[in-house]
Scaffold this active site. Structure first.
Site, PDB file in Angstrom:
ATOM      1  N   ARG A  50      11.012  -1.684  10.986  1.00 55.66           N
ATOM      2  CA  ARG A  50       9.876  -1.370  11.847  1.00 55.66           C
ATOM      3  C   ARG A  50       9.782  -2.396  12.962  1.00 55.66           C
ATOM      4  NH1 ARG A  50       4.646  -0.038   8.228  1.00 55.66           N
ATOM      5  NH2 ARG A  50       3.633  -1.359   9.777  1.00 55.66           N
TER       6      ARG A  50
ATOM      7  N   ARG B  82     -10.214   0.734   8.317  1.00 49.28           N
ATOM      8  CA  ARG B  82      -9.755  -0.631   8.532  1.00 49.28           C
ATOM      9  C   ARG B  82     -10.766  -1.468   9.289  1.00 49.28           C
ATOM     10  NH1 ARG B  82      -4.028  -0.051   8.394  1.00 49.28           N
ATOM     11  NH2 ARG B  82      -2.824  -1.572   9.437  1.00 49.28           N
TER      12      ARG B  82
ATOM     13  N   ARG C  26      -1.059  -8.990  13.081  1.00 46.67           N
ATOM     14  CA  ARG C  26      -1.553  -7.950  12.159  1.00 46.67           C
ATOM     15  C   ARG C  26      -2.356  -8.586  11.020  1.00 46.67           C
ATOM     16  NH1 ARG C  26       3.959  -5.460  10.803  1.00 46.67           N
ATOM     17  NH2 ARG C  26       2.839  -4.329   9.182  1.00 46.67           N
TER      18      ARG C  26
ATOM     19  N   ARG D  95      11.544  -5.918   4.886  1.00 44.96           N
ATOM     20  CA  ARG D  95      11.335  -4.483   4.627  1.00 44.96           C
ATOM     21  C   ARG D  95      12.304  -3.634   5.454  1.00 44.96           C
ATOM     22  NH1 ARG D  95       5.543  -2.032   5.403  1.00 44.96           N
ATOM     23  NH2 ARG D  95       5.637  -3.294   7.289  1.00 44.96           N
TER      24      ARG D  95
ATOM     25  N   LYS E  62       0.835  -1.209   0.000  1.00 39.57           N
ATOM     26  CA  LYS E  62       0.000   0.000   0.000  1.00 39.57           C
ATOM     27  C   LYS E  62       0.873   1.263   0.000  1.00 39.57           C
ATOM     28  CE  LYS E  62      -2.104  -1.142   3.877  1.00 39.57           C
ATOM     29  NZ  LYS E  62      -1.441  -2.420   4.198  1.00 39.57           N
TER      30      LYS E  62
HETATM   31  P1  AP5 Z   1       4.769  -1.681   1.930  1.00 39.40           P
HETATM   32  O1  AP5 Z   1       4.454  -0.826   0.758  1.00 39.40           O
HETATM   33  O2  AP5 Z   1       5.508  -1.084   3.059  1.00 39.40           O
HETATM   34  O3  AP5 Z   1       3.424  -2.413   2.428  1.00 39.40           O
HETATM   35  P2  AP5 Z   1       2.149  -1.842   3.193  1.00 39.40           P
HETATM   36  O4  AP5 Z   1       0.960  -2.459   2.549  1.00 39.40           O
HETATM   37  O5  AP5 Z   1       2.202  -0.362   3.310  1.00 39.40           O
HETATM   38  O6  AP5 Z   1       2.371  -2.555   4.570  1.00 39.40           O
HETATM   39  P3  AP5 Z   1       2.267  -2.023   6.080  1.00 39.40           P
HETATM   40  O7  AP5 Z   1       3.016  -2.998   6.912  1.00 39.40           O
HETATM   41  O8  AP5 Z   1       2.633  -0.581   6.157  1.00 39.40           O
HETATM   42  O9  AP5 Z   1       0.741  -2.214   6.318  1.00 39.40           O
HETATM   43  P4  AP5 Z   1       0.016  -2.268   7.659  1.00 39.40           P
HETATM   44  O10 AP5 Z   1      -1.365  -2.070   7.179  1.00 39.40           O
HETATM   45  O11 AP5 Z   1       0.220  -3.473   8.486  1.00 39.40           O
HETATM   46  O12 AP5 Z   1       0.718  -1.130   8.522  1.00 39.40           O
HETATM   47  P5  AP5 Z   1       0.285   0.344   8.915  1.00 39.40           P
HETATM   48  O13 AP5 Z   1       1.505   1.144   8.976  1.00 39.40           O
HETATM   49  O14 AP5 Z   1      -0.848   0.799   8.080  1.00 39.40           O
HETATM   50  O15 AP5 Z   1       5.550  -2.979   1.374  1.00 39.40           O
HETATM   51  C1  AP5 Z   1       6.019  -3.985   2.263  1.00 39.40           C
HETATM   52  C2  AP5 Z   1       7.355  -4.548   1.749  1.00 39.40           C
HETATM   53  O16 AP5 Z   1       7.122  -5.253   0.528  1.00 39.40           O
HETATM   54  C3  AP5 Z   1       8.400  -3.455   1.399  1.00 39.40           C
HETATM   55  O17 AP5 Z   1       9.661  -3.895   1.764  1.00 39.40           O
HETATM   56  C4  AP5 Z   1       8.288  -3.287  -0.130  1.00 39.40           C
HETATM   57  O18 AP5 Z   1       9.512  -2.895  -0.694  1.00 39.40           O
HETATM   58  C5  AP5 Z   1       7.899  -4.709  -0.541  1.00 39.40           C
HETATM   59  N1  AP5 Z   1       7.060  -4.743  -1.741  1.00 39.40           N
HETATM   60  C6  AP5 Z   1       6.073  -3.865  -2.094  1.00 39.40           C
HETATM   61  N2  AP5 Z   1       5.509  -4.225  -3.270  1.00 39.40           N
HETATM   62  C7  AP5 Z   1       6.147  -5.375  -3.665  1.00 39.40           C
HETATM   63  C8  AP5 Z   1       6.031  -6.240  -4.794  1.00 39.40           C
HETATM   64  N3  AP5 Z   1       5.126  -6.008  -5.773  1.00 39.40           N
HETATM   65  N4  AP5 Z   1       6.843  -7.334  -4.872  1.00 39.40           N
HETATM   66  C9  AP5 Z   1       7.751  -7.599  -3.883  1.00 39.40           C
HETATM   67  N5  AP5 Z   1       7.938  -6.813  -2.801  1.00 39.40           N
HETATM   68  C10 AP5 Z   1       7.130  -5.708  -2.682  1.00 39.40           C
HETATM   69  O19 AP5 Z   1      -0.281   0.128  10.385  1.00 39.40           O
HETATM   70  C11 AP5 Z   1       0.568  -0.205  11.465  1.00 39.40           C
HETATM   71  C12 AP5 Z   1      -0.251  -0.308  12.740  1.00 39.40           C
HETATM   72  O20 AP5 Z   1      -0.892   0.943  13.026  1.00 39.40           O
HETATM   73  C13 AP5 Z   1      -1.408  -1.330  12.716  1.00 39.40           C
HETATM   74  O21 AP5 Z   1      -0.954  -2.630  13.028  1.00 39.40           O
HETATM   75  C14 AP5 Z   1      -2.340  -0.742  13.780  1.00 39.40           C
HETATM   76  O22 AP5 Z   1      -1.880  -1.054  15.066  1.00 39.40           O
HETATM   77  C15 AP5 Z   1      -2.193   0.763  13.572  1.00 39.40           C
HETATM   78  N6  AP5 Z   1      -3.178   1.312  12.624  1.00 39.40           N
HETATM   79  C16 AP5 Z   1      -2.913   1.902  11.417  1.00 39.40           C
HETATM   80  N7  AP5 Z   1      -4.055   2.279  10.821  1.00 39.40           N
HETATM   81  C17 AP5 Z   1      -5.064   1.935  11.653  1.00 39.40           C
HETATM   82  C18 AP5 Z   1      -6.482   2.041  11.573  1.00 39.40           C
HETATM   83  N8  AP5 Z   1      -7.089   2.600  10.519  1.00 39.40           N
HETATM   84  N9  AP5 Z   1      -7.208   1.553  12.616  1.00 39.40           N
HETATM   85  C19 AP5 Z   1      -6.619   1.008  13.684  1.00 39.40           C
HETATM   86  N10 AP5 Z   1      -5.282   0.852  13.821  1.00 39.40           N
HETATM   87  C20 AP5 Z   1      -4.510   1.314  12.812  1.00 39.40           C
HETATM   88 MG    MG Z   2       2.409   0.992   4.914  1.00 39.92          MG
END
Ligand code: AP5
Ligand code: MG
Length: 208
Positions: A155, A88, A166, A127, A13
């Site tokens: 992270r 979410r 997660r 990552r 994402k």
């Molecule tokens: P990356 O682009 O970083 O993936 P992402 O989908 O952004 O993954 P996140 O881990 O950020 O998602 P998340 O939803 O768990 O975390 P968030 O920060 O939102 O890519 C991942 C890796 O893959 C990278 O190394 C990249 O290079 C690689 N990659 C990308 N595309 C690729 C491809 N095509 N092929 C191969 N490799 C590839 O949330 C964190 C925490 O915050 C949650 O756990 C929760 O506690 C809290 N939180 C956030 N939002 C909310 C909400 N709305 N409600 C409640 N709690 C929330």
């Molecule tokens: Mg992200």
């Protein structure tokens, strides 16, 4: 244009949002990034959120919803935004819908990036993030230049135990929100495997 990106942790994402935001000329709003900033700054919101984030659980709906509503009410979001990681839960989706309806606007597209669970674990544990530029790398699929490797950070929630929590939260709490957008006919499924360019192409053609 108002766009929502949903998908499991590590679906790509953040990576794709950074690629397409310039093309769409709309701000990229990532709830996870905002929460991590609050944790680093040790604000009351950050202190509360950290307890959940450490365990890989979702932060309570009211806390995150209030944070995002404040952000999207700013003038720079008037013409649209790209939401990454919010909503979410069904409750968050309904709260967003209600708030937008008050201004007589709506979400145009919900992009659901689909990646199998096994690939999520491989991707997320490899990552790394550059704290200077914010650029996301991957030791396997998108390796960083050698010159900056020392300064990259991992992270704290990218360990296998937290990742599994997660992932479980995604299946249990986020997937049930999808029918809400299906009923509105605005969900687009994006196959998330392949190169970064291939996934970006699929996203852009879904938005056309
Ligand atoms: P990356 O682009 O970083 O993936 P992402 O989908 O952004 O993954 P996140 O881990 O950020 O998602 P998340 O939803 O768990 O975390 P968030 O920060 O939102 O890519 C991942 C890796 O893959 C990278 O190394 C990249 O290079 C690689 N990659 C990308 N595309 C690729 C491809 N095509 N092929 C191969 N490799 C590839 O949330 C964190 C925490 O915050 C949650 O756990 C929760 O506690 C809290 N939180 C956030 N939002 C909310 C909400 N709305 N409600 C409640 N709690 C929330
Ligand atoms: Mg992200």
């Amino acid at each position: 244009m108002r766009v929502i990106l949903i998908g499991p942790p590590g679906a790509g994402k953040g990576t794709q949002a950074k690629r397409i935001r310039k093309r769409l000329r709309i701000p990229h709003i990532a709830s996870g990034d905002m929460l991590r900033e609050a944790v680093s700054a040790s604000t009351p919101l950050g202190q509360q959120a950290e307890i959940y984030m450490k365990k890989g659980e979702l932060v309570p709906d009211n806390v995150v919803t209030e944070m995002i509503m404040e952000r999207i009410s700013r003038p720079e979001c008037e013409d649209g935004f790209l939401l990454d990681g919010f909503p979410r839960t069904l409750q968050q989706a309904k709260a967003l819908h209600k708030a937008l309806a008050r201004s007589d606007v709506h979400i145009d597209h919900v992009l659901h990036v689909k990646v199998p669970d096994e690939e999520i674990i491989i991707r997320s544990t490899a990552r790394r993030m550059d704290p200077v530029t914010g650029r996301i790398y991957n030791l396997k699929s998108d390796p960083p230049p050698k010159a900056i490797i020392e300064r990259l950070i991992q992270r704290s929630d990218d360990n296998e135990t937290t990742l599994r929590n997660r992932l479980a939260a995604f299946h249990r709490q986020t997937e049930p929100m999808i029918p809400f957008y299906e009923k509105q006919g605005i969900i687009r499924r994006i196959f998330g495997l392949g190169t970064l360019e291939e996934v970006e192409c699929r996203i852009l053609s879904a938005l056309r």
